[in-house]
Design an enzyme around this catalytic site. Structure first.
Site, PDB file in Angstrom:
ATOM      1  N   ASN A   1      26.008  78.537 -19.340  1.00 19.39           N
ATOM      2  CA  ASN A   1      27.154  78.911 -18.511  1.00 19.39           C
ATOM      3  C   ASN A   1      26.725  80.140 -17.711  1.00 19.39           C
ATOM      4  O   ASN A   1      26.644  81.236 -18.254  1.00 19.39           O
ATOM      5  CB  ASN A   1      28.354  79.233 -19.413  1.00 19.39           C
ATOM      6  CG  ASN A   1      29.554  79.727 -18.626  1.00 19.39           C
ATOM      7  OD1 ASN A   1      29.540  79.730 -17.397  1.00 19.39           O
ATOM      8  ND2 ASN A   1      30.590  80.153 -19.331  1.00 19.39           N
TER       9      ASN A   1
ATOM     10  N   SER B   1      26.624  85.229 -27.685  1.00 16.64           N
ATOM     11  CA  SER B   1      25.379  85.968 -27.923  1.00 16.64           C
ATOM     12  C   SER B   1      24.299  85.133 -28.601  1.00 16.64           C
ATOM     13  O   SER B   1      23.502  85.663 -29.383  1.00 16.64           O
ATOM     14  CB  SER B   1      25.650  87.257 -28.714  1.00 16.64           C
ATOM     15  OG  SER B   1      26.538  88.095 -27.990  1.00 16.64           O
TER      16      SER B   1
ATOM     17  N   HIS C   1      37.462  78.262 -21.040  1.00 21.74           N
ATOM     18  CA  HIS C   1      36.630  79.399 -21.471  1.00 21.74           C
ATOM     19  C   HIS C   1      37.526  80.605 -21.743  1.00 21.74           C
ATOM     20  O   HIS C   1      38.523  80.816 -21.045  1.00 21.74           O
ATOM     21  CB  HIS C   1      35.584  79.728 -20.406  1.00 21.74           C
ATOM     22  CG  HIS C   1      34.538  80.662 -20.923  1.00 21.74           C
ATOM     23  ND1 HIS C   1      34.748  82.020 -21.014  1.00 21.74           N
ATOM     24  CD2 HIS C   1      33.300  80.432 -21.410  1.00 21.74           C
ATOM     25  CE1 HIS C   1      33.672  82.586 -21.540  1.00 21.74           C
ATOM     26  NE2 HIS C   1      32.771  81.646 -21.790  1.00 21.74           N
TER      27      HIS C   1
ATOM     28  N   GLU D   1      37.208  83.591 -21.022  1.00 23.71           N
ATOM     29  CA  GLU D   1      37.378  84.487 -19.866  1.00 23.71           C
ATOM     30  C   GLU D   1      38.477  83.957 -18.939  1.00 23.71           C
ATOM     31  O   GLU D   1      39.203  84.731 -18.325  1.00 23.71           O
ATOM     32  CB  GLU D   1      36.030  84.658 -19.139  1.00 23.71           C
ATOM     33  CG  GLU D   1      35.100  85.568 -19.943  1.00 23.71           C
ATOM     34  CD  GLU D   1      33.624  85.250 -19.816  1.00 23.71           C
ATOM     35  OE1 GLU D   1      33.215  84.546 -18.876  1.00 23.71           O
ATOM     36  OE2 GLU D   1      32.861  85.718 -20.690  1.00 23.71           O
TER      37      GLU D   1
ATOM     38  N   LYS E   1      28.291  81.606 -15.467  1.00 23.19           N
ATOM     39  CA  LYS E   1      29.435  82.461 -15.099  1.00 23.19           C
ATOM     40  C   LYS E   1      29.314  82.858 -13.614  1.00 23.19           C
ATOM     41  O   LYS E   1      28.875  82.033 -12.815  1.00 23.19           O
ATOM     42  CB  LYS E   1      29.526  83.673 -16.043  1.00 23.19           C
ATOM     43  CG  LYS E   1      29.518  83.226 -17.518  1.00 23.19           C
ATOM     44  CD  LYS E   1      29.887  84.298 -18.487  1.00 23.19           C
ATOM     45  CE  LYS E   1      29.842  83.748 -19.916  1.00 23.19           C
ATOM     46  NZ  LYS E   1      30.254  84.707 -20.920  1.00 23.19           N
TER      47      LYS E   1
ATOM     48  N   GLY F   1      28.987  88.023 -25.044  1.00 17.98           N
ATOM     49  CA  GLY F   1      28.432  89.092 -24.217  1.00 17.98           C
ATOM     50  C   GLY F   1      28.361  90.440 -24.924  1.00 17.98           C
ATOM     51  O   GLY F   1      28.133  91.468 -24.297  1.00 17.98           O
TER      52      GLY F   1
ATOM     53  N   GLU G   1      33.610  79.445 -29.463  1.00 12.54           N
ATOM     54  CA  GLU G   1      33.103  80.718 -28.973  1.00 12.54           C
ATOM     55  C   GLU G   1      34.010  81.841 -29.451  1.00 12.54           C
ATOM     56  O   GLU G   1      35.055  82.116 -28.829  1.00 12.54           O
ATOM     57  CB  GLU G   1      33.074  80.727 -27.434  1.00 12.54           C
ATOM     58  CG  GLU G   1      32.214  79.645 -26.825  1.00 12.54           C
ATOM     59  CD  GLU G   1      31.722  80.024 -25.426  1.00 12.54           C
ATOM     60  OE1 GLU G   1      30.514  79.928 -25.205  1.00 12.54           O
ATOM     61  OE2 GLU G   1      32.530  80.434 -24.584  1.00 12.54           O
TER      62      GLU G   1
END
Ligand code: 13P
Length: 260
Positions: free
Chosen positions: A10, A222, A103, A105, A12, A181, A175
């Site tokens: 991904n 990660s 996702h 985010e 992003k 991250g 996730e």
């Protein structure tokens, strides 16, 4: 039952078209000696998900290789007044075969809800795309001990109205938000526990089918070449959805090799 592993990157909001093409070219040269793996059932399915504007260039660069290309979002309407959104037909015309929905985010920063995740997932399926649907708890939810309740709610809502046959085109990505991250990776035990929980949930939702056994459940958060082997060795972890490490050819290639 053996499930073909998936390594999905991904990107992003990173890499312009030239940088994306350069990354794909490097990945292709890493695997030039392994062209036959593309169609055999031993190697993992490998997907890269660039930003929308970069899709056509990356699709062209990936042509003839083992790499498949996915988008990072999809709207449920065919067209219309939805500023900033993108339709399934626009994605398939650009050459995408996969799409990420839900996702964290999107959920955290852009108001994505369980209901809109379901609509986007359905739109992906209606357009013949393989949908990678993301679920995962936030740090406070893990601390509060509500991880499983949160994941169950997200999985049930995302898959509402999806039948067993359609599940062959759905990949679930677990996730944990606190691991995205941050460099903090879930331990193999923590990750495996939630993956097994999701698989048991699929058994409950799709009674009398083999959906639980066949659905790929990826870990994201990660994941990198140092921790991948341990995670990928877990019984219910069928690959990874990778952010940071998917932007570097050597690291992403190492993850693909780890999934072999
Ligand atoms: P990182 O690998 O950078 O933690 O990102 C994971 C992710 O969000 C993939 O969708």
């Amino acid at each position: 039952m053996s499930r073909c592993k998936v390594i999905a990157g991904n990107w992003k909001m990173n890499l312009d078209a030239a940088q994306g093409v350069e990354l794909v070219e490097k990945l292709k040269s890493e695997f030039s000696g392994c062209a036959s793996c593309c169609s055999c059932d031993r190697g993992p399915e490998v997907v890269v998900c660039p930003p929308f504007t970069t899709l056509p260039a990356v699709v062209a660069a990936a042509k003839g290789s083992r790499l498949k290309v996915g988008a990072q979002n999809i709207h449920w309407a065919e067209k219309g007044a939805f500023t900033g959104e993108i339709s399934g037909a626009m994605l398939t015309t650009a050459g995408a075969t996969h799409v990420i929905v839900g996702h964290s985010e999107r959920r955290q920063y852009f108001g994505e809800t369980d209901e809109t995740v379901n609509k986007r997932l359905q739109a992906g399926l209606a357009n013949g795309l393989t949908v990678i649907v993301c679920v995962g708890e936030q740090l406070l939810e893990r601390v509060d001990g509500t991880t499983k309740a949160v994941v169950e709610r997200q999985v049930r809502a995302a898959l509402a109205g999806v039948d067993a046959a359609a599940m062959s085109k759905v990949i679930i990505a677990y996730e944990p938000v606190w691991a995205i991250g941050t460099g903090k990776v879930a331990t193999t035990v923590e990750a495996q526990e939630v993956h097994a929980f999701i698989r048991a949930l699929l058994k409950q939702i799709f009674v009398g089918s083999n959906v639980a056994e066949t659905t790929r459940i990826l870990y994201g958060g990660s994941m990198n070449p140092d921790n991948a082997a341990g995670l990928l060795a877990q019984k219910d972890i069928d690959g990874g959805l990778i952010g940071g490490a998917s932007l570097k050819a050597d690291q992403f290639a190492a993850l693909i090799r780890a999934a072999h």
